[in-house]
Design a protein around this motif. Structure first.
Motif, PDB file in Angstrom:
ATOM      1  N   VAL A   1      -2.191   1.452  -8.499  1.00  0.00           N
ATOM      2  CA  VAL A   1      -2.082   0.147  -7.846  1.00  0.00           C
ATOM      3  C   VAL A   1      -0.728  -0.100  -7.176  1.00  0.00           C
ATOM      4  CG1 VAL A   1      -3.796  -0.866  -9.383  1.00  0.00           C
ATOM      5  CG2 VAL A   1      -1.388  -1.116  -9.923  1.00  0.00           C
ATOM      6  N   GLN A   2       0.258   0.764  -7.419  1.00  0.00           N
ATOM      7  CA  GLN A   2       1.575   0.551  -6.802  1.00  0.00           C
ATOM      8  C   GLN A   2       1.460   0.651  -5.282  1.00  0.00           C
ATOM      9  OE1 GLN A   2       3.500   3.096  -5.141  1.00  0.00           O
ATOM     10  NE2 GLN A   2       1.779   4.473  -5.399  1.00  0.00           N
ATOM     11  N   ARG A   3       2.330  -0.071  -4.573  1.00  0.00           N
ATOM     12  CA  ARG A   3       2.278  -0.115  -3.114  1.00  0.00           C
ATOM     13  C   ARG A   3       3.570   0.345  -2.456  1.00  0.00           C
ATOM     14  NH1 ARG A   3       0.897  -6.224  -3.162  1.00  0.00           N
ATOM     15  NH2 ARG A   3       2.209  -5.941  -4.952  1.00  0.00           N
ATOM     16  N   THR A   4       4.380   1.087  -3.182  1.00  0.00           N
ATOM     17  CA  THR A   4       5.653   1.525  -2.614  1.00  0.00           C
ATOM     18  C   THR A   4       5.684   3.007  -2.272  1.00  0.00           C
ATOM     19  OG1 THR A   4       6.591   1.925  -4.798  1.00  0.00           O
ATOM     20  CG2 THR A   4       6.937  -0.265  -3.841  1.00  0.00           C
ATOM     21  N   GLY A   5       4.611   3.713  -2.528  1.00  0.00           N
ATOM     22  CA  GLY A   5       4.563   5.139  -2.220  1.00  0.00           C
ATOM     23  C   GLY A   5       5.215   6.012  -3.270  1.00  0.00           C
TER      24      GLY A   5
ATOM     25  N   ARG B   1      -3.901  10.809  -6.927  1.00  0.00           N
ATOM     26  CA  ARG B   1      -5.125  11.416  -6.370  1.00  0.00           C
ATOM     27  C   ARG B   1      -6.135  10.338  -5.981  1.00  0.00           C
ATOM     28  NH1 ARG B   1      -5.061  15.231  -3.750  1.00  0.00           N
ATOM     29  NH2 ARG B   1      -7.244  15.630  -4.114  1.00  0.00           N
ATOM     30  N   LEU B   2      -6.252   9.292  -6.806  1.00  0.00           N
ATOM     31  CA  LEU B   2      -7.159   8.202  -6.458  1.00  0.00           C
ATOM     32  C   LEU B   2      -6.759   7.568  -5.128  1.00  0.00           C
ATOM     33  CD1 LEU B   2      -7.777   6.367  -9.850  1.00  0.00           C
ATOM     34  CD2 LEU B   2      -9.482   7.528  -8.450  1.00  0.00           C
ATOM     35  N   GLN B   3      -5.458   7.319  -4.960  1.00  0.00           N
ATOM     36  CA  GLN B   3      -4.985   6.753  -3.702  1.00  0.00           C
ATOM     37  C   GLN B   3      -5.253   7.704  -2.537  1.00  0.00           C
ATOM     38  OE1 GLN B   3      -0.864   5.624  -3.837  1.00  0.00           O
ATOM     39  NE2 GLN B   3      -1.341   3.605  -4.635  1.00  0.00           N
TER      40      GLN B   3
END
Length: 146
Positions: free
Chosen positions: A73-77, A134-136
């Protein structure tokens, strides 16, 4: 658009290093799913090696899930960083509480066991970080971002 552009765009939207919502989500999963097995193991304090091993494996498995959640869920890469901070931070907090309880009760503190488990939890964080990444990469996104 290549991967570098995608990461740069995400970093531009969220300039902070840490996605606190992702860390909170991962820690909540660890605390909700894994920590009860740690507590039950401490209460039962079984002489059965099989039962203790079962509690330990479930404890570690749910740390993989919690770390994977933070990575996903993180959005910072930075999925691996978020997974490791979640796993190690949650474990450290839980163990600090258990050490404090042991100090108050006057019982022995198993330092070797604590640090051994920390290394296992760190490995669980790496595995969870890889799975969340991997999900991302496969395009699966949390429902909150749809």
């Amino acid at each position: 658009m290549n991967d570098d552009d995608h990461v740069a765009r995400i970093e531009g939207i969220l300039p902070h290093r840490w996605d606190l919502d992702a860390l909170r989500s991962g820690a909540a999963v660890c605390a909700t799913l894994a920590v009860p097995f740690r507590i039950v193991a401490a209460i039962v304090d079984s002489d059965s090696g099989g039962l203790n091993a079962l509690f330990f494996v479930l404890f570690v498995a749910f740390f993989v899930v919690g770390a994977g959640c933070a990575a996903w869920v993180q959005r910072t890469g930075t999925p691996l960083s978020h997974a490791l901070v979640t796993a190690i931070g949650t474990y450290a907090f839980v163990e600090i509480v258990f050490v404090a309880i042991r100090l108050v009760r006057g019982t022995q503190i198993p330092w070797f066991s604590i640090f051994f488990t920390l290394s296992v939890i760190s490995a669980a964080g790496v595995i969870g970080g890889f799975l969340g990444s991997r999900l991302q990469a496969q395009g699966f996104v949390p429902s909150s971002r749809r």
